[in-house]
Design a protein around this motif. Structure first.
Motif, PDB file in Angstrom:
ATOM      1  N   ILE A 161       0.824  -1.213   0.000  1.00  6.23           N
ATOM      2  CA  ILE A 161       0.000   0.000   0.000  1.00  6.23           C
ATOM      3  C   ILE A 161       0.860   1.266   0.000  1.00  6.23           C
ATOM      4  CG2 ILE A 161      -0.216  -0.033   2.524  1.00  6.23           C
ATOM      5  CD1 ILE A 161      -2.983   1.242   2.162  1.00  6.23           C
ATOM      6  N   ILE A 162       2.012   1.225   0.662  1.00  5.71           N
ATOM      7  CA  ILE A 162       2.876   2.404   0.727  1.00  5.71           C
ATOM      8  C   ILE A 162       3.557   2.644  -0.619  1.00  5.71           C
ATOM      9  CG2 ILE A 162       4.848   3.449   1.867  1.00  5.71           C
ATOM     10  CD1 ILE A 162       2.452   3.227   3.676  1.00  5.71           C
ATOM     11  N   SER A 163       4.186   1.593  -1.168  1.00 11.12           N
ATOM     12  CA  SER A 163       4.912   1.771  -2.433  1.00 11.12           C
ATOM     13  C   SER A 163       3.965   2.071  -3.589  1.00 11.12           C
ATOM     14  CB  SER A 163       5.740   0.519  -2.741  1.00 11.12           C
ATOM     15  OG  SER A 163       4.921  -0.615  -2.900  1.00 11.12           O
ATOM     16  N   MET A 164       2.794   1.419  -3.598  1.00  9.93           N
ATOM     17  CA  MET A 164       1.835   1.686  -4.680  1.00  9.93           C
ATOM     18  C   MET A 164       1.234   3.084  -4.552  1.00  9.93           C
ATOM     19  SD  MET A 164      -0.078  -1.893  -5.518  1.00  9.93           S
ATOM     20  CE  MET A 164      -0.700  -1.214  -7.048  1.00  9.93           C
ATOM     21  N   SER A 165       1.111   3.563  -3.330  1.00 10.40           N
ATOM     22  CA  SER A 165       0.668   4.945  -3.155  1.00 10.40           C
ATOM     23  C   SER A 165       1.714   5.901  -3.704  1.00 10.40           C
ATOM     24  CB  SER A 165       0.420   5.241  -1.672  1.00 10.40           C
ATOM     25  OG  SER A 165      -0.645   4.466  -1.177  1.00 10.40           O
ATOM     26  N   TYR A 212      13.501  13.521  -0.236  1.00  9.86           N
ATOM     27  CA  TYR A 212      13.416  12.187   0.370  1.00  9.86           C
ATOM     28  C   TYR A 212      14.761  11.701   0.893  1.00  9.86           C
ATOM     29  CZ  TYR A 212       9.119  12.357  -2.312  1.00  9.86           C
ATOM     30  OH  TYR A 212       7.925  12.745  -2.835  1.00  9.86           O
ATOM     31  N   ALA A 213      15.848  12.354   0.465  1.00 12.97           N
ATOM     32  CA  ALA A 213      17.176  11.926   0.921  1.00 12.97           C
ATOM     33  C   ALA A 213      17.324  11.980   2.442  1.00 12.97           C
ATOM     34  CB  ALA A 213      18.254  12.764   0.238  1.00 12.97           C
ATOM     35  N   PRO A 214      16.791  13.027   3.118  1.00 13.78           N
ATOM     36  CA  PRO A 214      16.970  13.084   4.579  1.00 13.78           C
ATOM     37  C   PRO A 214      16.288  11.958   5.339  1.00 13.78           C
ATOM     38  CG  PRO A 214      16.374  15.238   3.712  1.00 13.78           C
ATOM     39  CD  PRO A 214      16.184  14.265   2.607  1.00 13.78           C
ATOM     40  N   ILE A 215      15.485  11.144   4.665  1.00 13.45           N
ATOM     41  CA  ILE A 215      14.809  10.056   5.377  1.00 13.45           C
ATOM     42  C   ILE A 215      15.821   9.071   5.945  1.00 13.45           C
ATOM     43  CG2 ILE A 215      14.476   8.310   3.558  1.00 13.45           C
ATOM     44  CD1 ILE A 215      11.496   8.254   4.493  1.00 13.45           C
ATOM     45  N   ILE A 216      17.033   9.048   5.376  1.00 17.42           N
ATOM     46  CA  ILE A 216      18.059   8.150   5.905  1.00 17.42           C
ATOM     47  C   ILE A 216      18.541   8.616   7.275  1.00 17.42           C
ATOM     48  CG2 ILE A 216      18.830   7.476   3.603  1.00 17.42           C
ATOM     49  CD1 ILE A 216      21.197   9.340   3.912  1.00 17.42           C
ATOM     50  N   PHE A 217      18.280   9.889   7.604  1.00 17.00           N
ATOM     51  CA  PHE A 217      18.685  10.399   8.907  1.00 17.00           C
ATOM     52  C   PHE A 217      17.588  10.235   9.956  1.00 17.00           C
ATOM     53  CE2 PHE A 217      21.063  12.964   5.775  1.00 17.00           C
ATOM     54  CZ  PHE A 217      22.350  12.633   6.162  1.00 17.00           C
ATOM     55  N   THR A 218      16.404   9.808   9.536  1.00 15.99           N
ATOM     56  CA  THR A 218      15.315   9.595  10.485  1.00 15.99           C
ATOM     57  C   THR A 218      15.388   8.191  11.044  1.00 15.99           C
ATOM     58  OG1 THR A 218      13.760   8.877   8.767  1.00 15.99           O
ATOM     59  CG2 THR A 218      13.847  11.222   9.265  1.00 15.99           C
ATOM     60  N   GLU A 219      14.554   7.906  12.033  1.00 13.96           N
ATOM     61  CA  GLU A 219      14.548   6.578  12.643  1.00 13.96           C
ATOM     62  C   GLU A 219      13.146   6.262  13.137  1.00 13.96           C
ATOM     63  OE1 GLU A 219      16.158   8.208  16.981  1.00 13.96           O
ATOM     64  OE2 GLU A 219      17.495   7.082  15.660  1.00 13.96           O
ATOM     65  N   GLY A 220      12.983   5.038  13.623  1.00  9.27           N
ATOM     66  CA  GLY A 220      11.709   4.630  14.195  1.00  9.27           C
ATOM     67  C   GLY A 220      10.643   4.385  13.144  1.00  9.27           C
ATOM     68  N   ILE A 221       9.384   4.597  13.549  1.00  9.45           N
ATOM     69  CA  ILE A 221       8.239   4.267  12.706  1.00  9.45           C
ATOM     70  C   ILE A 221       8.191   5.152  11.466  1.00  9.45           C
ATOM     71  CG2 ILE A 221       6.641   5.852  13.855  1.00  9.45           C
ATOM     72  CD1 ILE A 221       5.921   2.268  12.596  1.00  9.45           C
ATOM     73  N   THR A 222       8.710   6.387  11.556  1.00  9.12           N
ATOM     74  CA  THR A 222       8.706   7.286  10.398  1.00  9.12           C
ATOM     75  C   THR A 222       9.512   6.695   9.255  1.00  9.12           C
ATOM     76  OG1 THR A 222       8.580   9.156  11.919  1.00  9.12           O
ATOM     77  CG2 THR A 222       9.177   9.636   9.651  1.00  9.12           C
ATOM     78  N   GLN A 225      10.369   3.486   8.863  1.00 12.74           N
ATOM     79  CA  GLN A 225       9.764   2.230   8.421  1.00 12.74           C
ATOM     80  C   GLN A 225       8.614   2.467   7.454  1.00 12.74           C
ATOM     81  OE1 GLN A 225       8.730  -0.223  11.826  1.00 12.74           O
ATOM     82  NE2 GLN A 225      10.587   0.390  12.899  1.00 12.74           N
ATOM     83  N   LEU A 226       7.834   3.501   7.721  1.00 14.59           N
ATOM     84  CA  LEU A 226       6.649   3.755   6.900  1.00 14.59           C
ATOM     85  C   LEU A 226       6.988   4.362   5.541  1.00 14.59           C
ATOM     86  CD1 LEU A 226       4.037   5.162   9.440  1.00 14.59           C
ATOM     87  CD2 LEU A 226       3.852   3.059   8.138  1.00 14.59           C
ATOM     88  N   PHE A 227       7.972   5.254   5.492  1.00 11.60           N
ATOM     89  CA  PHE A 227       8.117   6.097   4.322  1.00 11.60           C
ATOM     90  C   PHE A 227       9.304   5.793   3.422  1.00 11.60           C
ATOM     91  CE2 PHE A 227       5.923   9.084   7.400  1.00 11.60           C
ATOM     92  CZ  PHE A 227       4.671   8.754   6.914  1.00 11.60           C
ATOM     93  N   VAL A 228      10.125   4.824   3.780  1.00 12.14           N
ATOM     94  CA  VAL A 228      11.252   4.486   2.903  1.00 12.14           C
ATOM     95  C   VAL A 228      10.749   3.990   1.552  1.00 12.14           C
ATOM     96  CG1 VAL A 228      13.092   2.806   2.537  1.00 12.14           C
ATOM     97  CG2 VAL A 228      13.001   4.082   4.659  1.00 12.14           C
ATOM     98  N   ASP A 229       9.791   3.072   1.562  1.00 10.77           N
ATOM     99  CA  ASP A 229       9.249   2.542   0.302  1.00 10.77           C
ATOM    100  C   ASP A 229       8.592   3.638  -0.527  1.00 10.77           C
ATOM    101  OD1 ASP A 229      10.136   0.130   1.122  1.00 10.77           O
ATOM    102  OD2 ASP A 229       8.198  -0.871   1.214  1.00 10.77           O
TER     103      ASP A 229
END
Length: 721
Positions: free
Chosen positions: A85-89, A145-155, A157-161
């Motif tokens: 659902i995340i990647s298809m979105s 989207y590059a800064p997502i590598i600096f985030t952690e936790g549920i954020t 997990q949800l948004f990498v795809d």
């Protein structure tokens, strides 16, 4: 399912009913996302046809859509991203954006062709003129989207795809726009006809006059823009924050039957109650199948849970089109007079349950009695706060306890220390020890030896305990233990949880539909700050409020880094610090539109809406890049500053509007909540649409005004020097 059918054929007496199938939701979501993707592509093509009024360039861009999607899916496959659902979105949101580059290229080729260029020269020059701009705009969009590598936790997990999928889509669209589109245009646009756009030409002239007026009153324009930004942000954030709205319409319900508060039911009474419930609810329209199992939910059964409740799974008839919420209300109304507690739940796909729901307060400390006292005080605070429901003080699972307090002075009179008294009690209750082990081929069995006294020890025996005391005359007497001890009947927790070796109790509550979890959490926090918390004890908010706070802090960090990356990319593109700085003003303009859209649709700011704001930062600067780049090119050609601003705005307004409209219309079905899987992504789509529409209109007005304020009336080459 095929195996079930085969088993039923083998045995005519066997009949199997599937009570829960999560695959149903996957099919619903995939079909919904696919429909939204197709409709988005169709609407994007219609926009092109409306603006260009020529089928040939429209076909070129229409062909670029499946090429970009296929290329993105190939990249997803090789990087291990599944179709969920995340990647298809991400694909669904990317449909409108992937044609942006192709639109800019084909529109420029189409314009040069109309000006009399040969098809080959138009294809080469048209793509060459905008190559730098579309590379920069694509990189700015991807960089958020590059800064997502600096985030952690549920954020993370949800948004990498989601991030990688959109990035792959945009990279593929860039390659297609710079290779396939010019090549195909050189074939399809060999013969062109003079097509007039009277309605658009009139609109463009009107825009030119508005821009002229705004350039004369620049301070007023900027003041209005700032006031709208502050006002919309304040109003939107005043409604509070939430995590995600992920309740989806379902054809599956669960019902739990248990004893009422303060009462107990035997297993026979529970089964009779479940029979009564089934008899009443089976007549409700829309219910297809009802299945029941004893012992609570399936998780409890797997863990060996007791028979303190009965769980039912209800399947609704898909053809009846009855809403699960309506069935829930009927179940409650038809069973409210029964002598048991009946609870319903249709949120089988509410993923927020995995992240913590409602408000939770964790009270940490050492002494159990103090923890229980604080837990009751926190629970009272929750009960007194309007908007809370189902307050749980965490003290329900209590057991009787005998507390023994030794009087040191009295014990000393009989020659005993406190430790010796406790040793007497401990000896009376001593656990038996393993004496030996019997080994077999299958398992080792420990052998315990237990005395008759240990087997029969009860609390009354402890209360009646005596100890032997020798007086001055050498006579031994049996003295009751109560002479030197005080014994009290109290209650204590049957289990105690620990965090980092520190005991804690969790007090929790739900939040009703009329209140926001973060606003309610802030009220409760202010009330708890007034409590007298002893030294060594700590009260902290957990649950959904903590999840929201952590996620938002991660996203704010992501946004700050994204803005920095965007600016640096534009500095490289423009070889200047001023032009990128001017373009960055389009970001708060887009945020204003996002906040206004959320307010108008009654949506709260949540994690997905925040991600929408981050995406806006990368998208909205694309319009500014195209506009400022063209102004700079005109000024380098010797055109005056004022004339360059007006002419560039009128020239670039068509591709800017086309790219924005294709993106907006591609997300429109999601924003309207069409389809079973679109509710989750709806806040993001609303934020993007509002930000792009408002931000684009203001970009075409405010950015030229800011450009006029920052640049002097000189030749562009001289100014850069």
């Amino acid at each position: 399912l095929d195996k079930f059918k085969a088993l039923e054929k083998e045995d005519s007496k066997l009949h199997l009913n599937v009570l829960m199938n999560q695959g149903v939701y996957i099919d619903m979501i995939v079909n919904s996302v696919m429909q939204n993707m197709i409709w988005g592509a169709i609407l994007a093509i219609l926009v092109l046809l409306l603006f260009l009024k020529d089928i040939k360039p429209t076909i070129v861009i229409a062909c670029s859509i499946p090429l970009s999607v296929v290329a993105a899916i190939v990249l997803m496959y090789f990087t291990g991203i599944t179709l969920n659902i995340i990647s298809m979105s991400g694909l669904m949101l990317g449909i409108g954006m992937l044609v942006d580059n192709s639109i800019v290229v084909i529109e420029n080729i189409y314009r040069l062709r109309a000006e009399g260029y040969s098809i080959r020269k138009a294809a080469v020059e048209g793509s060459k003129q905008v190559t730098g701009a579309i590379i920069a705009s694509t990189l700015t969009t991807i960089s958020v989207y590059a800064p997502i590598i600096f985030t952690e936790g549920i954020t993370r997990q949800l948004f990498v795809d989601l991030a990688l999928t959109i990035a792959y889509t945009l990279v593929a669209s860039l390659v297609v726009a710079l290779t396939f589109v010019p090549a195909m245009a050189s074939v399809t646009l060999r013969k062109t006809k003079d097509i007039r756009h009277p309605w658009f030409d009139a609109a463009r002239e009107w825009y030119g006059r508005v821009l002229e007026w705004c350039l004369r009153f620049k301070p007023l324009v900027l003041i209005i823009a700032v006031v709208l930004l502050i006002g919309s942000a304040a109003l939107s954030l005043s409604k509070g924050l939430n995590f995600m709205d992920m309740d989806m319409e379902t054809n599956q319900l669960s019902v739990t039957i248990s004893a009422k508060e303060g009462e107990k039911l035997t297993f026979e009474e529970l089964t009779q109650a479940s029979d009564d419930v089934i008899q009443r609810i089976s007549k409700i329209k829309g219910i297809k199948t009802v299945g029941a199992m004893a012992g609570g939910d399936s998780t409890m059964n797997l863990m060996g849970g007791g028979n303190d409740s009965v769980s039912m799974y209800i399947l609704l008839d898909e053809d009846s089109k009855v809403k699960a919420s309506d069935v829930e209300e009927k179940i409650v109304s038809r069973t409210k007079d029964l002598d048991c507690k009946v609870e319903t739940n249709s949120s089988s796909m509410d993923y927020s349950s995995y992240f913590g729901s409602g408000l939770s307060v964790r009270i940490k400390g050492n002494d159990i009695d103090t923890l229980q006292k604080l837990a009751k005080e926190v629970a009272d605070v929750m009960k007194q706060t309007k908007g809370t429901v189902d307050v749980d003080d965490g003290l329900e699972d209590m057991e009787p306890q005998l507390t023994i307090s030794v009087d040191k002075e009295k014990a000393a009179e009989y020659g005993y220390t406190v430790a010796q008294v406790y040793q007497l009690v401990s000896a009376k209750m001593a656990d038996s020890k393993s004496a030996t082990t019997i080994s077999t081929d299958i398992k080792d069995y420990k052998v315990y030896v237990q005395t008759q006294e240990q087997t029969d020890t009860k609390l009354d025996d402890i209360r009646q305990m005596t100890f032997t005391h020798t007086d001055k005359d050498g006579k031994e007497k049996e003295i009751p233990l109560t002479k030197i001890c005080e014994m009290k009947d109290t209650t204590t927790l049957s289990t105690m949880k620990r965090d980092a070796q520190t005991r804690y109790i969790t007090v929790s509550c739900g939040v009703d539909e009329d209140h926001n979890v973060t606003l309610l959490g802030n009220k409760i926090q202010k009330s708890m700050d007034k409590l007298n918390v002893p030294e060594g004890y700590h009260i902290e908010m957990t649950g959904e409020d903590e999840t929201i706070s952590d996620s938002m802090s991660q996203l704010v960090l992501m946004m700050i880094l994204a803005v920095i990356f965007i600016y640096l990319i534009m500095v490289v593109q423009f070889q200047s610090l001023v032009s990128p700085f001017i373009i960055m003003f389009s970001i708060p303009l887009a945020f204003t539109g996002g906040f206004i859209a959320l307010l108008l649709t009654g949506q709260e700011v949540n994690v997905l809406a925040m991600l929408g704001f981050i995406m806006l930062a990368g998208l909205i600067v694309n319009n500014g890049i195209v506009l400022i780049d063209y102004i700079n090119q005109a000024r380098k050609a010797g055109v005056s500053k004022h004339e360059a601003i007006i002419s560039s705005g009128k020239t670039r307004v068509r591709p800017i509007l086309m790219t924005v409209l294709t993106t907006v219309l591609a997300m429109l079905t999601t924003a309207l909540g069409i389809g079973d899987g679109s509710d989750m992504m709806r806040p993001m789509a609303i934020t993007l649409i509002g930000g792009l529409v408002y931000g684009t209109v203001l970009t075409l007005i405010v950015i030229p005004c800011i450009y006029d304020m920052f640049h002097r009336e000189k030749n562009m080459v001289e100014e850069e020097l």
